[in-house]
Design an enzyme around this catalytic site. Structure first.
Site, PDB file in Angstrom:
ATOM      1  N   CYS A 145      36.745  17.708 -10.715  1.00  0.00           N
ATOM      2  CA  CYS A 145      35.298  17.488 -10.843  1.00  0.00           C
ATOM      3  C   CYS A 145      34.669  17.011  -9.530  1.00  0.00           C
ATOM      4  O   CYS A 145      34.050  17.792  -8.821  1.00  0.00           O
ATOM      5  CB  CYS A 145      35.000  16.470 -11.948  1.00  0.00           C
ATOM      6  N   ARG A 146      34.840  15.734  -9.216  1.00  0.00           N
ATOM      7  CA  ARG A 146      34.124  15.133  -8.092  1.00  0.00           C
ATOM      8  C   ARG A 146      34.618  15.585  -6.726  1.00  0.00           C
ATOM      9  O   ARG A 146      33.821  15.994  -5.875  1.00  0.00           O
ATOM     10  CB  ARG A 146      34.191  13.603  -8.185  1.00  0.00           C
ATOM     11  N   SER A 147      35.915  15.478  -6.480  1.00  0.00           N
ATOM     12  CA  SER A 147      36.401  15.807  -5.129  1.00  0.00           C
ATOM     13  C   SER A 147      36.273  17.294  -4.798  1.00  0.00           C
ATOM     14  O   SER A 147      35.893  17.632  -3.670  1.00  0.00           O
ATOM     15  CB  SER A 147      37.819  15.287  -4.894  1.00  0.00           C
TER      16      SER A 147
END
Length: 162
Positions: free
Chosen positions: A13-15
């Site tokens: 998701c984020r990275s």
């Protein structure tokens, strides 16, 4: 060559969102041959998988490519392979510093993403895997990546004595 590694929990998701957005920004600035980017997770649950469908959908909406991106886990060699290791939350930073051991204690190459956005009163980039708010994360990532690029450019000028 300058290298940046974004780190989150599962690397879906984020990275990977940060990796894709930063690559996009580098390409827009004509800097993709000067700075390399990757992402990794502290956990091993999603190794080999594409970014989360929420991340992919938002990146497509903004015209940002995630082509070829697959989840991987942080490795001990990442410490020597990357100049900047940007952790998406406090737990990720703690886990990365534990993995790297004493050589990362107090070292500024490992830091939290939200340190790039001091005006926002949050230590962590929220995890949309749990919150479902991929748009919020995209906005933070977009802003933070711009700040990271400015920081790298400034630090390189200082190193070159300009």
């Amino acid at each position: 060559m300058i290298s940046v590694l974004f780190v989150c929990l599962g690397n879906i998701c984020r990275s990977p969102m940060a990796e894709a957005v930063f690559r996009h920004q580098l390409k827009e600035q004509g800097m993709e041959s000067i700075i390399t980017v990757d992402s990794a997770g502290t956990g091993d649950w999603h190794i080999g998988k594409q970014p989360h469908e929420g991340t992919r959908g938002l990146l497509e909406q903004y015209g940002v490519s995630y082509q070829g991106m697959r989840a991987r886990q942080v490795r001990l060699t990442d410490y020597s392979d990357f100049d900047y290791i940007v952790c998406m939350d406090s737990n990720n930073e703690r886990d990365v510093r534990q993995l790297f051991g004493s050589k990362s204690d107090g070292n500024t190459k490992v830091f939290k993403f939200m340190n790039l956005l001091p005006e926002i009163k949050s230590d962590d980039v929220p995890d949309p895997y749990y919150t479902g708010n991929f748009e919020e994360v995209y906005q933070l990532v977009n802003q933070g990546c711009q700040m990271l690029l400015a920081r790298i450019q400034e630090e390189q000028l200082i190193r070159e004595g300009v």
